[in-house]
Design a protein around this motif. Structure first.
Motif, PDB file in Angstrom:
ATOM      1  N   SER A  77       6.274   1.778  -4.333  1.00 56.18           N
ATOM      2  CA  SER A  77       6.846   3.082  -4.708  1.00 56.18           C
ATOM      3  C   SER A  77       5.994   4.223  -4.170  1.00 56.18           C
ATOM      4  CB  SER A  77       6.979   3.178  -6.233  1.00 56.18           C
ATOM      5  OG  SER A  77       7.857   2.167  -6.688  1.00 56.18           O
ATOM      6  N   ILE A 132       9.018   6.325  -9.570  1.00 55.13           N
ATOM      7  CA  ILE A 132       7.891   6.367 -10.512  1.00 55.13           C
ATOM      8  C   ILE A 132       6.788   5.444 -10.002  1.00 55.13           C
ATOM      9  CG2 ILE A 132       7.137   5.820 -12.866  1.00 55.13           C
ATOM     10  CD1 ILE A 132      10.064   6.303 -13.726  1.00 55.13           C
ATOM     11  N   THR A 190       9.306  -0.472 -11.254  1.00 52.64           N
ATOM     12  CA  THR A 190      10.550  -0.238 -10.505  1.00 52.64           C
ATOM     13  C   THR A 190      11.505  -1.396 -10.743  1.00 52.64           C
ATOM     14  OG1 THR A 190       9.204   0.815  -8.792  1.00 52.64           O
ATOM     15  CG2 THR A 190      11.472   0.293  -8.218  1.00 52.64           C
ATOM     16  N   ASP A 225      13.418   1.331  -1.990  1.00 56.15           N
ATOM     17  CA  ASP A 225      12.281   0.838  -2.767  1.00 56.15           C
ATOM     18  C   ASP A 225      12.845  -0.192  -3.744  1.00 56.15           C
ATOM     19  OD1 ASP A 225       9.800   0.550  -3.976  1.00 56.15           O
ATOM     20  OD2 ASP A 225      10.103   2.233  -5.344  1.00 56.15           O
TER      21      ASP A 225
END
Ligand SMILES: Nc1nc2c(ncn2[C@@H]2O[C@H](COP(=O)(O)OP(=O)(O)O)[C@@H](O)[C@H]2O)c(=O)[nH]1
Ligand SMILES: [Mg+2]
Length: 433
Positions: A223, A236, A244, A263
């Motif tokens: 991320s 985040i 994630t 991601d």
């Protein structure tokens, strides 16, 4: 009718009306005699729906069949205020005009013989292409080059079929030189079909952008890298493993190349049902992607089994060592090492990413290629039919395979394409096209 430009504040908003348009001129205080086809005429729009709304407009009249749709067309350029254009659309609705469906103008153009289905695909692709090679290839399809290829292939097959059928009708044998020539012609067609099929994936990437996925173990820094490449805090970042879960995708442009970047959840066995779903989605994303960035935390000694499997199973990949600023504990061999706060290392990764992604695009002198999945399927079928032809099977069987191959090609290019095929094709278009 439909606006040709997005209905938001702009310099101008152009409204296209197609069909029985001349009775609508009264809303523009114009008479047909003042219009010259393809010449802009200044006029005044006065709304009957709301007389407070008036506008100084430019009107261009295209007389059937010399218009985009093949019907009578009016294109009215308003000052770019959606309030004005929406009011005008209310007036026209009261006059019995309806808003066009997505792709309806192009569909009418096709039905009126202004362009072929293949060219219609080209129209959509040239609008949507996200890369320079995509624009070029879609343009070649739009200008009919792919139709010419299909036409040549079809003619060659029809000629071969006629020859075989003539011999069958007279219950003769095809003499050997002629038979060799026929098989050579079939081989040549097969090669052209293979060329078209080979270019399909590359072209799709050239139009839609190369799909790049970031994958690896939890906490590898996926991320963090995603955010760095996007230049914003989209995902985040946390030192808590398994943060994630949803796949996050964003379109980005690196050194002029359009990419779609995703991601994903870190790959590991998990007790949490939500995280397991995240891992499953990550795996799907990797399968769908064109290129995988596999992240390996250099600060961790062992590489997880899931990551090793990923390396094993990904076709196009870049192995990225992360957290290069920390002590290197991993002996694993990587393609490039990065540290989130070291711009130089990120630039090296970007360069490698762009050069690998470019390899997945067709060269810019590529032939016009298949743009639609339906064309790919039919070309594949035609190729399989032709693959069944050889000197050992009867002439009847050869004729059968040739006929089936022609049938498959006809389903993609002929004038009588099924209604659902048209619905499917044109639903991908935007309103106003
Ligand atoms: N020292 C260092 N820490 C990093 C680097 N990249 C990410 N991290 C940290 O590693 C942790 C996990 O990062 P994250 O991006 O959430 O990893 P993900 O689980 O793979 O998405 C966070 O605490 C990050 O701040 C790096 O280059 N150097
Ligand atoms: Mg993450």
């Amino acid at each position: 009718m439909a606006p040709l430009t997005p209905a938001q504040p702009a310099a101008v908003i152009v409204l296209r009306l197609s069909g029985d348009v001349l009775p609508l001129l009264k809303y523009l205080s114009l008479s047909a005699s003042r219009l010259t086809p393809r010449k802009a005429t200044r006029a005044t729009f006065v709304s009957s729906y709301n007389p407070l709304i008036t506008d100084d407009v430019l009107v261009v009249y295209y007389k059937a069949p010399n218009s985009y749709t093949g019907e009578d067309v009016l294109e009215v350029s308003f000052h770019g205020n959606p309030l004005i254009v929406n009011t005008a659309m209310m007036d026209f609705t009261n006059a019995g005009v309806r808003v066009a469906e997505a792709g309806e103008f192009t569909r009418r153009a096709y039905l009126n013989g202004k362009l072929t289905l293949t060219q219609a695909e080209g129209v959509n692709s040239i609008i949507r292409a996200t890369t320079d090679v995509g624009v070029k290839a879609a343009g070649r399809v739009l200008y009919g080059e792919l139709d010419t290829i299909f036409h040549d292939i079809r003619t060659s097959l029809i000629d071969s079929l006629a020859e075989v059928e003539a011999v069958i009708d007279f219950s003769e044998e095809l003499d050997t030189p002629k038979h060799i020539e026929l098989l050579a012609r079939v081989e040549a067609v097969k090669e052209r079909l293979i060329g078209l099929l080979d270019s399909y994936d590359g072209l799709k990437r050239a139009v839609n952008g190369v799909r790049v996925v970031i994958a690896g173990a939890p906490n590898a820094g996926k991320s963090t890298l995603f955010n760095k490449l996007l230049g914003k805090q989209r995902a985040i970042v946390s030192d808590e493993a398994g943060t994630t879960r949803d796949v996050l995708s964003e379109a980005i442009n690196i050194q002029g190349l359009a990419l779609s970047l995703s991601d994903t959840a870190g790959l590991r066995q998990s007790e949490s049902a939500a995280e397991r779903e995240g891992v499953r989605r990550a795996a799907d994303e990797v399968v769908a992607a064109d290129l995988t960035l596999i992240l390996i935390d250099l600060n961790v000694q062992n590489v997880s089994r899931e990551t090793l499997e990923l390396v094993e199973n990904s076709k196009a990949k870049v192995i990225v060592g992360t957290k290069a600023d920390l002590e290197r504990k991993s002996p694993y061999k990587t393609d490039v090492d990065i540290s989130a706060d070291d711009a130089g290392s990120l630039n090296k990764l970007k360069e490698l990413l762009v050069s690998r992604a470019r390899l997945l695009l067709p060269p810019d002198d590529t032939l016009p290629a298949l743009l639609a999945d339906s064309q790919r399927v039919e070309c594949q079928l035609a190729l399989e039919e032709l693959g069944g032809i050889n000197e050992y099977i009867s002439l009847d069987k050869q004729a059968f395979h040739l006929r089936s191959a022609v049938g498959a090609l006809d389903r993609t290019v002929s004038a009588n394409v099924a209604e659902e095929t048209l619905d499917k094709l044109f639903s991908k278009f935007c309103i106003g096209k």
